[in-house]
Design a protein around this motif. Structure first.
Motif, PDB file in Angstrom:
ATOM      1  N   ASN A 147       0.539  13.828   0.880  1.00 17.11           N
ATOM      2  CA  ASN A 147      -0.726  13.200   0.510  1.00 17.11           C
ATOM      3  C   ASN A 147      -1.246  12.365   1.672  1.00 17.11           C
ATOM      4  O   ASN A 147      -0.724  11.300   1.961  1.00 17.11           O
ATOM      5  N   LEU A 148      -2.270  12.872   2.342  1.00 15.26           N
ATOM      6  CA  LEU A 148      -2.834  12.123   3.470  1.00 15.26           C
ATOM      7  C   LEU A 148      -3.996  11.249   3.020  1.00 15.26           C
ATOM      8  O   LEU A 148      -4.658  10.628   3.840  1.00 15.26           O
ATOM      9  N   ALA A 149      -4.261  11.220   1.713  1.00 11.79           N
ATOM     10  CA  ALA A 149      -5.451  10.523   1.227  1.00 11.79           C
ATOM     11  C   ALA A 149      -5.134   9.196   0.569  1.00 11.79           C
ATOM     12  O   ALA A 149      -5.997   8.583  -0.032  1.00 11.79           O
ATOM     13  N   HIS A 150      -3.912   8.738   0.685  1.00 14.19           N
ATOM     14  CA  HIS A 150      -3.539   7.522  -0.019  1.00 14.19           C
ATOM     15  C   HIS A 150      -4.352   6.322   0.461  1.00 14.19           C
ATOM     16  O   HIS A 150      -4.667   5.424  -0.320  1.00 14.19           O
ATOM     17  N   THR A 205       1.803  11.542 -12.889  1.00 17.28           N
ATOM     18  CA  THR A 205       0.462  10.984 -13.096  1.00 17.28           C
ATOM     19  C   THR A 205       0.528   9.473 -13.219  1.00 17.28           C
ATOM     20  O   THR A 205      -0.270   8.738 -12.627  1.00 17.28           O
ATOM     21  N   LEU A 206       1.518   8.992 -13.977  1.00 23.65           N
ATOM     22  CA  LEU A 206       1.662   7.554 -14.174  1.00 23.65           C
ATOM     23  C   LEU A 206       1.961   6.839 -12.855  1.00 23.65           C
ATOM     24  O   LEU A 206       1.302   5.854 -12.497  1.00 23.65           O
ATOM     25  N   THR A 207       2.941   7.355 -12.108  1.00 28.03           N
ATOM     26  CA  THR A 207       3.277   6.676 -10.851  1.00 28.03           C
ATOM     27  C   THR A 207       2.137   6.797  -9.844  1.00 28.03           C
ATOM     28  O   THR A 207       1.910   5.896  -9.047  1.00 28.03           O
ATOM     29  N   PHE A 208       1.408   7.905  -9.918  1.00 27.22           N
ATOM     30  CA  PHE A 208       0.257   8.069  -9.019  1.00 27.22           C
ATOM     31  C   PHE A 208      -0.765   6.977  -9.296  1.00 27.22           C
ATOM     32  O   PHE A 208      -1.293   6.344  -8.382  1.00 27.22           O
ATOM     33  N   ALA A 209      -1.039   6.745 -10.605  1.00 24.88           N
ATOM     34  CA  ALA A 209      -2.018   5.726 -10.970  1.00 24.88           C
ATOM     35  C   ALA A 209      -1.544   4.340 -10.543  1.00 24.88           C
ATOM     36  O   ALA A 209      -2.294   3.563  -9.946  1.00 24.88           O
ATOM     37  N   ILE A 224       0.826  -1.204   0.000  1.00 28.46           N
ATOM     38  CA  ILE A 224       0.000   0.000   0.000  1.00 28.46           C
ATOM     39  C   ILE A 224       0.863   1.257   0.000  1.00 28.46           C
ATOM     40  O   ILE A 224       0.572   2.219  -0.698  1.00 28.46           O
ATOM     41  N   ALA A 225       1.939   1.252   0.765  1.00 25.02           N
ATOM     42  CA  ALA A 225       2.670   2.505   0.983  1.00 25.02           C
ATOM     43  C   ALA A 225       3.707   2.808  -0.082  1.00 25.02           C
ATOM     44  O   ALA A 225       4.146   3.945  -0.198  1.00 25.02           O
ATOM     45  N   VAL A 226       4.122   1.802  -0.867  1.00 26.69           N
ATOM     46  CA  VAL A 226       5.235   2.064  -1.769  1.00 26.69           C
ATOM     47  C   VAL A 226       4.882   3.127  -2.808  1.00 26.69           C
ATOM     48  O   VAL A 226       5.699   4.010  -3.126  1.00 26.69           O
ATOM     49  N   GLY A 227       3.634   3.093  -3.298  1.00 19.03           N
ATOM     50  CA  GLY A 227       3.221   4.099  -4.270  1.00 19.03           C
ATOM     51  C   GLY A 227       3.231   5.491  -3.652  1.00 19.03           C
ATOM     52  O   GLY A 227       3.648   6.472  -4.283  1.00 19.03           O
ATOM     53  N   SER A 237       5.124   6.479  -1.241  1.00 17.69           N
ATOM     54  CA  SER A 237       6.508   6.909  -1.057  1.00 17.69           C
ATOM     55  C   SER A 237       7.066   7.510  -2.349  1.00 17.69           C
ATOM     56  O   SER A 237       7.701   8.556  -2.332  1.00 17.69           O
ATOM     57  N   ILE A 238       6.799   6.850  -3.471  1.00 14.15           N
ATOM     58  CA  ILE A 238       7.378   7.329  -4.723  1.00 14.15           C
ATOM     59  C   ILE A 238       6.725   8.626  -5.168  1.00 14.15           C
ATOM     60  O   ILE A 238       7.409   9.570  -5.564  1.00 14.15           O
ATOM     61  N   THR A 239       5.383   8.714  -5.050  1.00  7.06           N
ATOM     62  CA  THR A 239       4.751   9.966  -5.480  1.00  7.06           C
ATOM     63  C   THR A 239       5.164  11.119  -4.572  1.00  7.06           C
ATOM     64  O   THR A 239       5.387  12.232  -5.032  1.00  7.06           O
ATOM     65  N   MET A 240       5.288  10.866  -3.277  1.00  9.55           N
ATOM     66  CA  MET A 240       5.721  11.945  -2.393  1.00  9.55           C
ATOM     67  C   MET A 240       7.168  12.315  -2.675  1.00  9.55           C
ATOM     68  O   MET A 240       7.560  13.478  -2.576  1.00  9.55           O
ATOM     69  N   GLY A 241       7.993  11.322  -3.053  1.00 11.72           N
ATOM     70  CA  GLY A 241       9.374  11.622  -3.397  1.00 11.72           C
ATOM     71  C   GLY A 241       9.473  12.428  -4.681  1.00 11.72           C
ATOM     72  O   GLY A 241      10.312  13.311  -4.813  1.00 11.72           O
ATOM     73  N   LEU A 242       8.576  12.130  -5.627  1.00 14.77           N
ATOM     74  CA  LEU A 242       8.626  12.827  -6.910  1.00 14.77           C
ATOM     75  C   LEU A 242       8.231  14.284  -6.784  1.00 14.77           C
ATOM     76  O   LEU A 242       8.867  15.168  -7.345  1.00 14.77           O
ATOM     77  N   MET A 243       7.131  14.547  -6.092  1.00 17.23           N
ATOM     78  CA  MET A 243       6.567  15.893  -6.109  1.00 17.23           C
ATOM     79  C   MET A 243       6.616  16.577  -4.758  1.00 17.23           C
ATOM     80  O   MET A 243       6.130  17.698  -4.624  1.00 17.23           O
ATOM     81  N   ASN A 244       7.150  15.912  -3.745  1.00 18.19           N
ATOM     82  CA  ASN A 244       7.102  16.455  -2.390  1.00 18.19           C
ATOM     83  C   ASN A 244       5.684  16.811  -1.990  1.00 18.19           C
ATOM     84  O   ASN A 244       5.461  17.769  -1.261  1.00 18.19           O
ATOM     85  N   PHE A 245       4.734  16.059  -2.514  1.00 20.21           N
ATOM     86  CA  PHE A 245       3.332  16.353  -2.232  1.00 20.21           C
ATOM     87  C   PHE A 245       2.918  15.600  -0.970  1.00 20.21           C
ATOM     88  O   PHE A 245       3.049  14.388  -0.903  1.00 20.21           O
TER      89      PHE A 245
END
Lengths: 288, 331
Positions: A37-40, A192-196, A22-25, A27-35
């Motif tokens: 995201n509490l809604a994962h 967008t791709l890694t987020f999906a 669950i968390a790996v995605g 981690s990567i999206t937060m690493g990419l955009m420093n966003f």
């Protein structure tokens, strides 16, 4: 005593796999955009409900339901990413925190409205029930299956990350977004791709988790803290870090609850606080 | 960088300690409630507790720019301090009870702030969140003292000054809460209008420059965090005295989220944003939750998302924009 230790390690490993998937995605999206995201957790929960609904209402086999949940939730997450997340990339952390908290509230309310507040469960297929004898002792089949799926995913992710051009682009963008952009990598599309994909993975994790930890609309908030701990302690954008953190969290949490049922939830937060005080960027995070 | 906190909001409005006539309006409104809506004072008490709590968050979020996901920990510390003082030690005097609640929360705020406020970004968010859950788990574990999951029973507060008891309609407690709120507000207003308050805004806007001019950044952040913690603790103590009951929810993430929503909805960095946000939040919650809890929760989420996407400066920000536009049109 030894038998208890083996049980703790085994159950901890099973929980760690869910956390990692669950968390790996995240981690990567937060690493990419420093966003922030509490809604994962919402996407994991959506995957859980999608799996339950497919199995109950349309009698889809369990093993087919998981990949369908991956595709469905992954595709749906793109809509939310474009509508809600994209306008906030350059905004402050506070804005991102608030928007995603709002999104979590809306999701919990919507899922409660459609599926009711009570916990839902599924009937896992017969071949995943019961125990398997591994020579020295028996283990629950479902947890073994989960651990196998988890290791399979780690292998697949590792191959994509280390052996493909796409993985190289993601690593480059996590390391240094501006440099990656100036080399012609479209970081927005990559995100967008890694987020999906990350949301899809979370959905699979959610589907797998139903049997182990149950499913109710507050799932998105209840386990959010654990997902965030995996990401923060592991270090943003690091698969290795996320795996190590998930392993630590899964085993320590299981052990704590086993040794001291009344107050065992305590350890994991104490260790998180200490870990972050010592290494605020996480185990494998980059320093800024 | 664009932000939910309006950089211009704090400085000119309360930069001078002089009072603007409009500042009387929220107080007149609060004072009028017992005469206009005498049947709604229990709800009014909830609004007052929420205003006080949100005011404390506005000090650290709106002025110093500290983002915390664990502010309820301080509220809960105050609530448990005031509650346990009465339930276990038999100390039932309300005003000293509130002071103890404030002192306990200030102590927790000082110690946790000392460690946590060296960090920023995701690490700080996670640290505040984990610390709050840690304290909640601690309260759960210490069930013989806190009542744990079942809640803390046996709180019996004496009448205020030996005369004004906590009646069913909360008449006396509404007045009591309003006076406590006024006292806390005067302190908060004095703090943000002082040079110390201005330096907090400086830290929020450009921490590197504040370091460069030699401002003791960490010390100032810890100071305001401790002040805000005391105020949150008093809010928690007031909550415990009003309801004579404390549960683990007073330290929960939901409450930390709710108070964040209140401050953002009203407008951060303005002090009065807390009043508008808390009134709207508590009253809407009361009304909509009667219809359906899901409806309410969905509405809160929607409002929050919409506020961030379209009205970053909160309701007071919108009001200011409107008055500014009107003024420009009628010279």
């Amino acid at each position: 005593m030894l038998s208890a230790a083996v049980s703790i390690l085994f159950d901890g490993l099973a929980y760690a796999m869910i956390l990692f998937i669950i968390a790996v995605g995240l981690s990567i999206t937060m690493g990419l955009m420093n966003f922030v995201n509490l809604a994962h957790g919402v996407f994991a929960m959506a995957g859980g409900y999608a799996t339950v609904t497919m199995i109950r209402a349309w009698e889809v086999p369990f093993l087919a339901a998981l990949p369908i949940a991956f595709v469905l939730v992954g595709a749906a997450s793109v809509v939310f990413e474009r509508l809600l997340y994209a306008p906030l990339y350059r905004r402050s952390e506070l804005d991102q925190v608030l928007m995603t908290i709002g999104f979590v509230f809306m999701a919990i309310a919507a899922f409660t409205y459609f599926w009711g507040p009570n916990p839902l469960g599924i009937e896992v297929p017969r071949y995943l029930k019961g125990q398997v004898d591994l020579g020295f002792r028996e283990f629950p089949t479902y947890r073994l299956f989960m651990i196998a799926v988890g290791f399979g995913m780690i292998l697949a992710l590792w191959l994509v990350f280390e052996r493909t051009l796409l993985g190289a682009r993601i690593r480059a963008a996590v390391d240094n977004r501006r440099m990656a952009q100036s080399l012609g990598i479209d970081v927005g599309r990559l995100f967008t791709l890694t987020f999906a994909v990350g949301s899809g993975l979370a959905a699979v994790g959610g589907g797998l988790a139903v049997e182990l930890i149950g499913l109710r609309p507050t799932f998105a908030i209840q386990y959010l803290v654990h997902f965030l701990i995996v990401v923060a302690v592991g270090g943003l954008g690091s698969i290795r870090g996320a795996f190590l953190a998930a392993l630590l969290l899964g085993i320590i949490d299981t052990a704590g609850k086993y040794v001291w049922p009344a107050g065992g939830g305590f350890f994991i937060y104490a260790i998180t606080v200490v870990a972050l005080l010592i290494k605020p960027e996480g185990l494998y995070g980059k320093r800024d | 960088m664009a932000s939910a906190i309006d950089p211009a909001a704090a400085v000119p409005r309360l930069g001078r300690a002089r009072w603007h006539w409009a500042e009387a309006l929220p107080w007149l409104a609060l004072a009028a409630v017992p005469f206009v809506f005498p049947g709604y004072l229990a709800l009014g008490c909830q609004v007052i507790v929420m205003i006080l709590f949100a005011l404390s968050l506005d000090l650290i979020l709106g002025y110093a720019g500290i983002i915390t996901l664990g502010h309820a920990a301080l509220f809960g510390t105050g609530a448990y301090a005031a509650g346990m003082l009465s339930a276990h030690l038999g100390w039932n005097e309300p005003i000293t009870g509130l002071l103890v609640a404030g002192a306990a929360a200030a102590a927790v705020g000082f110690v946790s702030g000392w460690f946590l406020l060296r960090y920023h970004g995701l690490a700080l968010l996670m640290l505040t969140l984990a610390t709050a859950i840690l304290l909640q788990e601690l309260a759960n574990t210490l069930a013989p003292y806190t009542g744990g999951y079942d809640g803390l029973l046996g709180i019996a507060i004496d009448p205020i000054f030996g005369r004004f008891a906590n009646d069913l309609f909360r008449q006396n407690y509404y007045v009591y809460g309003l006076i406590v709120l006024l006292a806390a507000f005067l302190i908060a207003r004095r703090v943000v209008a002082s040079p110390f308050g201005q330096s907090l805004v400086g830290i929020r806007e450009n921490v590197k420059r504040m370091h460069a001019i030699g401002a003791p950044v960490h010390g100032r952040l810890v100071a305001i965090y401790t002040i805000a913690a005391a105020m949150a603790g008093v809010a928690g103590g007031l909550f415990a005295q009003i309801h004579a009951f404390v549960t683990l929810q007073v330290m929960g993430f939901q409450l930390s989220g709710a108070v964040l929503i209140v401050v953002i909805l009203g407008g951060a960095g303005r002090l009065y944003g807390a009043f508008i946000g808390a009134a709207i939040y508590v009253i809407l919650e009361d009304q909509l939750a009667k219809l359906s809890p899901e409806f309410w929760e969905f509405g809160v989420g929607l409002v929050l998302v919409a506020t961030v996407l379209f009205a970053r400066r909160g309701l007071l920000g919108i009001a200011e924009d409107l008055t500014a536009r009107l003024r420009r049109r009628t010279p």
